[in-house]
Design a protein around this motif. Structure first.
Motif, PDB file in Angstrom:
ATOM      1  N   LYS A   1      -7.508   0.237  -4.827  1.00 31.64           N
ATOM      2  CA  LYS A   1      -8.430   1.363  -4.730  1.00 31.64           C
ATOM      3  C   LYS A   1      -7.778   2.520  -3.982  1.00 31.64           C
ATOM      4  O   LYS A   1      -6.846   2.336  -3.194  1.00 31.64           O
ATOM      5  CB  LYS A   1      -9.699   0.950  -3.959  1.00 31.64           C
ATOM      6  CG  LYS A   1     -10.396  -0.293  -4.472  1.00 31.64           C
ATOM      7  CD  LYS A   1     -11.122  -0.040  -5.771  1.00 31.64           C
ATOM      8  CE  LYS A   1     -11.854  -1.293  -6.248  1.00 31.64           C
ATOM      9  NZ  LYS A   1     -12.560  -1.084  -7.534  1.00 31.64           N
ATOM     10  N   ASP A   2      -8.320   3.711  -4.198  1.00 37.04           N
ATOM     11  CA  ASP A   2      -8.029   4.834  -3.304  1.00 37.04           C
ATOM     12  C   ASP A   2      -8.971   4.713  -2.115  1.00 37.04           C
ATOM     13  O   ASP A   2     -10.198   4.650  -2.286  1.00 37.04           O
ATOM     14  CB  ASP A   2      -8.232   6.168  -4.029  1.00 37.04           C
ATOM     15  CG  ASP A   2      -7.129   6.437  -5.037  1.00 37.04           C
ATOM     16  OD1 ASP A   2      -5.953   6.422  -4.629  1.00 37.04           O
ATOM     17  OD2 ASP A   2      -7.447   6.639  -6.226  1.00 37.04           O
ATOM     18  N   VAL A   3      -8.412   4.662  -0.926  1.00 38.87           N
ATOM     19  CA  VAL A   3      -9.189   4.415   0.290  1.00 38.87           C
ATOM     20  C   VAL A   3      -8.957   5.558   1.273  1.00 38.87           C
ATOM     21  O   VAL A   3      -7.813   5.873   1.599  1.00 38.87           O
ATOM     22  CB  VAL A   3      -8.801   3.075   0.942  1.00 38.87           C
ATOM     23  CG1 VAL A   3      -9.571   2.852   2.246  1.00 38.87           C
ATOM     24  CG2 VAL A   3      -9.041   1.916  -0.029  1.00 38.87           C
TER      25      VAL A   3
ATOM     26  N   ASP B   1     -14.131   3.533  -7.485  1.00 38.33           N
ATOM     27  CA  ASP B   1     -12.742   3.971  -7.668  1.00 38.33           C
ATOM     28  C   ASP B   1     -12.165   4.483  -6.351  1.00 38.33           C
ATOM     29  O   ASP B   1     -10.986   4.283  -6.065  1.00 38.33           O
ATOM     30  CB  ASP B   1     -12.670   5.085  -8.717  1.00 38.33           C
ATOM     31  CG  ASP B   1     -13.093   4.617 -10.096  1.00 38.33           C
ATOM     32  OD1 ASP B   1     -12.735   3.481 -10.461  1.00 38.33           O
ATOM     33  OD2 ASP B   1     -13.786   5.377 -10.794  1.00 38.33           O
ATOM     34  N   VAL B   2     -13.018   5.171  -5.570  1.00 40.49           N
ATOM     35  CA  VAL B   2     -12.599   5.712  -4.276  1.00 40.49           C
ATOM     36  C   VAL B   2     -13.575   5.205  -3.220  1.00 40.49           C
ATOM     37  O   VAL B   2     -14.789   5.384  -3.347  1.00 40.49           O
ATOM     38  CB  VAL B   2     -12.583   7.256  -4.271  1.00 40.49           C
ATOM     39  CG1 VAL B   2     -12.013   7.765  -2.945  1.00 40.49           C
ATOM     40  CG2 VAL B   2     -11.775   7.795  -5.454  1.00 40.49           C
ATOM     41  N   VAL B   3     -13.034   4.579  -2.184  1.00 45.57           N
ATOM     42  CA  VAL B   3     -13.834   4.051  -1.078  1.00 45.57           C
ATOM     43  C   VAL B   3     -13.438   4.808   0.179  1.00 45.57           C
ATOM     44  O   VAL B   3     -12.264   4.810   0.570  1.00 45.57           O
ATOM     45  CB  VAL B   3     -13.605   2.546  -0.878  1.00 45.57           C
ATOM     46  CG1 VAL B   3     -14.401   2.043   0.333  1.00 45.57           C
ATOM     47  CG2 VAL B   3     -13.966   1.761  -2.129  1.00 45.57           C
TER      48      VAL B   3
ATOM     49  N   GLN C   1      -3.421  -6.042  -0.919  1.00 48.05           N
ATOM     50  CA  GLN C   1      -4.139  -5.717  -2.158  1.00 48.05           C
ATOM     51  C   GLN C   1      -3.615  -4.471  -2.863  1.00 48.05           C
ATOM     52  O   GLN C   1      -4.017  -4.189  -3.995  1.00 48.05           O
ATOM     53  CB  GLN C   1      -5.627  -5.545  -1.857  1.00 48.05           C
ATOM     54  CG  GLN C   1      -6.280  -6.830  -1.341  1.00 48.05           C
ATOM     55  CD  GLN C   1      -7.730  -6.620  -0.944  1.00 48.05           C
ATOM     56  OE1 GLN C   1      -8.055  -5.658  -0.245  1.00 48.05           O
ATOM     57  NE2 GLN C   1      -8.604  -7.508  -1.387  1.00 48.05           N
ATOM     58  N   GLY C   2      -2.755  -3.705  -2.208  1.00 42.73           N
ATOM     59  CA  GLY C   2      -2.150  -2.548  -2.869  1.00 42.73           C
ATOM     60  C   GLY C   2      -2.982  -1.294  -2.859  1.00 42.73           C
ATOM     61  O   GLY C   2      -2.770  -0.399  -3.701  1.00 42.73           O
ATOM     62  N   HIS C   3      -3.920  -1.149  -1.946  1.00 40.16           N
ATOM     63  CA  HIS C   3      -4.734   0.063  -1.892  1.00 40.16           C
ATOM     64  C   HIS C   3      -3.900   1.273  -1.478  1.00 40.16           C
ATOM     65  O   HIS C   3      -2.882   1.150  -0.772  1.00 40.16           O
ATOM     66  CB  HIS C   3      -5.891  -0.110  -0.904  1.00 40.16           C
ATOM     67  CG  HIS C   3      -6.781  -1.265  -1.220  1.00 40.16           C
ATOM     68  ND1 HIS C   3      -7.277  -1.497  -2.485  1.00 40.16           N
ATOM     69  CD2 HIS C   3      -7.261  -2.270  -0.430  1.00 40.16           C
ATOM     70  CE1 HIS C   3      -8.020  -2.586  -2.474  1.00 40.16           C
ATOM     71  NE2 HIS C   3      -8.034  -3.076  -1.237  1.00 40.16           N
ATOM     72  N   ARG C   4      -4.351   2.450  -1.904  1.00 41.27           N
ATOM     73  CA  ARG C   4      -3.680   3.711  -1.591  1.00 41.27           C
ATOM     74  C   ARG C   4      -4.455   4.389  -0.459  1.00 41.27           C
ATOM     75  O   ARG C   4      -5.577   4.855  -0.667  1.00 41.27           O
ATOM     76  CB  ARG C   4      -3.622   4.588  -2.839  1.00 41.27           C
ATOM     77  CG  ARG C   4      -2.825   3.914  -3.985  1.00 41.27           C
ATOM     78  CD  ARG C   4      -2.956   4.672  -5.291  1.00 41.27           C
ATOM     79  NE  ARG C   4      -4.313   4.577  -5.854  1.00 41.27           N
ATOM     80  CZ  ARG C   4      -4.726   3.598  -6.658  1.00 41.27           C
ATOM     81  NH1 ARG C   4      -3.905   2.598  -6.979  1.00 41.27           N
ATOM     82  NH2 ARG C   4      -5.965   3.599  -7.140  1.00 41.27           N
ATOM     83  N   LEU C   5      -3.868   4.440   0.711  1.00 38.83           N
ATOM     84  CA  LEU C   5      -4.565   4.891   1.914  1.00 38.83           C
ATOM     85  C   LEU C   5      -4.369   6.376   2.166  1.00 38.83           C
ATOM     86  O   LEU C   5      -3.234   6.881   2.097  1.00 38.83           O
ATOM     87  CB  LEU C   5      -4.066   4.113   3.137  1.00 38.83           C
ATOM     88  CG  LEU C   5      -4.264   2.595   3.132  1.00 38.83           C
ATOM     89  CD1 LEU C   5      -3.668   1.985   4.390  1.00 38.83           C
ATOM     90  CD2 LEU C   5      -5.758   2.244   3.024  1.00 38.83           C
TER      91      LEU C   5
ATOM     92  N   CYS D   1       0.838  -1.200   0.000  1.00 37.52           N
ATOM     93  CA  CYS D   1       0.000   0.000   0.000  1.00 37.52           C
ATOM     94  C   CYS D   1       0.875   1.253   0.000  1.00 37.52           C
ATOM     95  O   CYS D   1       2.096   1.183   0.146  1.00 37.52           O
ATOM     96  CB  CYS D   1      -0.900   0.005   1.235  1.00 37.52           C
ATOM     97  SG  CYS D   1       0.001  -0.076   2.796  1.00 37.52           S
ATOM     98  N   SER D   2       0.216   2.401  -0.156  1.00 44.78           N
ATOM     99  CA  SER D   2       0.851   3.689   0.109  1.00 44.78           C
ATOM    100  C   SER D   2       0.028   4.379   1.183  1.00 44.78           C
ATOM    101  O   SER D   2      -1.147   4.049   1.378  1.00 44.78           O
ATOM    102  CB  SER D   2       0.912   4.548  -1.159  1.00 44.78           C
ATOM    103  OG  SER D   2      -0.402   4.825  -1.626  1.00 44.78           O
ATOM    104  N   VAL D   3       0.642   5.328   1.901  1.00 41.43           N
ATOM    105  CA  VAL D   3      -0.032   5.969   3.029  1.00 41.43           C
ATOM    106  C   VAL D   3       0.198   7.470   3.002  1.00 41.43           C
ATOM    107  O   VAL D   3       1.350   7.934   2.922  1.00 41.43           O
ATOM    108  CB  VAL D   3       0.463   5.414   4.382  1.00 41.43           C
ATOM    109  CG1 VAL D   3      -0.263   6.104   5.547  1.00 41.43           C
ATOM    110  CG2 VAL D   3       0.261   3.904   4.461  1.00 41.43           C
TER     111      VAL D   3
END
Length: 520
Positions: A450-452, A430-432, A472-476, A178-180
């Motif tokens: 997803k962008d989370v 796309d954004v959650v 899963q690689g989501h962007r937090l 992920c990214s944060v």
């Protein structure tokens, strides 16, 4: 001198015979020749001890009292063998202190968990006396030894437990995918970190007792499948009364369990019927499902309940159905059962702590199967998951949700949708965004990063969304929110964990709007 030693020996033998006649079981001598872990496993998995004789230097007696008394069956005795050069004074002083603690005349010097251990030890002592140079301590507690994952595998391989390891997955170390981005907080910070997950196993056990809230007992031991965090330094469960680091008793009576013939898959939970625990701890055991199908073409599943019910909740039925399990193949127990054969897998997610990347296949499979059952419709591309109820409530939720609506988000309550629709909703977005908690666990169904956007109370220490994103690689994007109850400096606080909170839009509102617009 020789006569005195013979007299001491006869006195010791008389004590052993008397207690064995009263309570039965075996007599074991501990002489310090075995490593501590081997001794623990030998005592835990052998026949119950009616008498345990400690034949080591007297200076070790006080420490061994706390370690060994739990191996003695109720009414049995822990006998410290005295004699030349051994003084019972340190142990006698310790026993007198425990007497005072049991009587409520003084408190343990240790605080918190260690203090609880001392109180439990004091309560487990039925009495003690000096018999010549020996000290005899009687036990009142029926304690079960807690087995760890690696201990269980060793014992299965050696044939000392009934069963076998059917499949295993090696330990894994990986950098979170992920990214944060986050707001400033004086007490909380998330970062992309290295995660180490332990090895996983699918085991088959023969003739074990299962009790509600995930308890699995093999004779006088608690199997690691009892614990939702089976790799923690200290194994604990709300279904147990914790007695010592390696021992507990079961709150539910285990007498006369009903027989359950055949092979069953253990998917029970310490918190049965809870949506969040199903999507995290129970679902994370489904990595083993392909191997289970090889073993049992039509697996039957064992769950439990804390409230009277015989039917599955709709979300349980849907998750199990995603793996082909029919409701008729599920038994929900509300009392102990003796299972002929039990299949049980290590969970691949344990928070806060780690997730095994191998869980991704089970998440993808279930997400696709669920979403396929949703009706075709146009799902919103930007969603905000709102939350009802008083537990961990956002005090300015109306203001927060108005902000997200103003930025083009559809404000939704996922629990109002069927689980198939929840999976489709999250996969299409796309954004959650939303408040941290069970509604956001639907991220596990997604099939692409997803962008989370998460609003997280500073006192909420769970990391489920982070661990899902790590695989899963989501962007937090995380907005830390001040809680009504602050985190304690040491230990865990249920009050703080469940406390309500306020999103500080004065301090962080501009950051949040900027972030939402940047996400597109």
């Amino acid at each position: 001198m020789l006569g005195r030693r013979r007299g001491e020996r006869r006195l010791l033998d008389r004590e052993v015979r008397r207690h064995l006649a009263d309570v039965g079981g075996r007599s074991v001598v501990v002489d310090g020749s075995q490593p501590a872990d081997e001794l623990f496993l030998d005592l835990a998995t052998g026949a119950p001890c009616g008498v345990l004789v400690v034949d080591v230097a007297a200076r070790e007696w006080p420490g061994l009292l706390a370690r060994l008394l739990w191996h003695v069956r109720p009414g049995g005795a822990l006998v410290f063998r005295g004699g030349e050069g051994r003084t019972a004074d340190p142990l006698v002083q310790r026993l007198r202190t425990l007497d005072a603690i049991r009587a409520g005349e003084r408190a343990p010097l240790a605080a918190r968990r260690k203090g609880d251990d001392v109180r439990a030890l004091a309560a487990a002592i039925g009495g003690w006396r000096e018999a010549g140079p020996h000290v005899v301590v009687t036990s009142t507690a029926r304690a079960l030894a807690k087995l760890r994952e690696e201990q269980t595998d060793r014992l299965l391989a050696a044939g000392r437990l009934r069963g076998q390891v059917l499949a295993s997955v090696p330990a894994a170390t990986f950098t979170a995918r992920c990214s944060v981005a986050q707001t400033d907080s004086a007490v909380r910070h998330a970062e992309v970190r290295e995660i180490t997950a332990p090895a996983m196993a699918l085991r088959a056990y023969d003739d074990v007792v299962c009790a509600p809230r995930q308890v699995v007992v093999h004779d006088d031991v608690l199997l690691p499948d009892t614990f939702r965090r089976s790799h923690r330094h200290r194994l604990r469960s709300a279904a147990l009364v914790d007695l010592a680091p390696d021992f507990a008793s079961v709150r539910a009576a285990l007498d006369d369990p009903a027989p359950l013939a055949g092979t069953w898959v253990h998917l029970d939970s310490e918190y049965p019927g809870h949506f969040g625990h199903l999507l995290t701890e129970q679902l994370s055991r489904m990595w083993a499902w392909p191997r289970i199908l090889e073993e049992e073409p039509r697996p039957r599943v064992l769950l439990s309940t804390r409230t009277p019910r015989t039917a599955l909740h709709a979300f349980e039925r849907d998750v199990l159905g995603a793996f082909g399990v029919a409701e008729d193949d599920v038994v929900i127990i509300d009392r102990p059962v003796r299972v002929e054969r039990l299949l049980s897998a290590t969970p691949m997610l344990a928070q806060p702590g780690w997730v095994h990347p191998g869980i991704a296949d089970a998440w993808r499979h279930a997400g696709a199967a669920l979403a396929a059952g949703a009706a075709e419709r146009a799902w919103p591309r930007r969603i905000f998951c709102a939350r009802r109820g008083d537990k961990r409530a956002c005090r300015n939720a109306a203001e927060v949700e108005a902000l997200f609506a103003d930025e083009g988000f559809a404000v939704v309550h996922p629990e109002e949708l069927a689980l198939a629709e929840q999976a489709a909703l999250f996969r299409a977005a796309d954004v959650v965004a939303g408040y941290a908690g069970a509604a956001m666990f639907n991220l596990c169904w997604t099939d692409a990063p997803k962008d989370v956007v998460l609003l997280v109370p500073e006192s909420y220490t769970a990391e489920n969304e982070y661990l899902m994103a790590a695989v899963q690689g989501h962007r937090l994007s995380i907005m830390w929110c001040p809680s009504d109850v602050a985190l304690p400096e040491v230990g865990f606080s249920a009050e703080a964990y469940q406390a309500s909170y306020t999103a500080d839009l004065v301090k962080d509102g501009a950051w949040l709007r900027s972030r939402l617009r940047w996400l597109g």
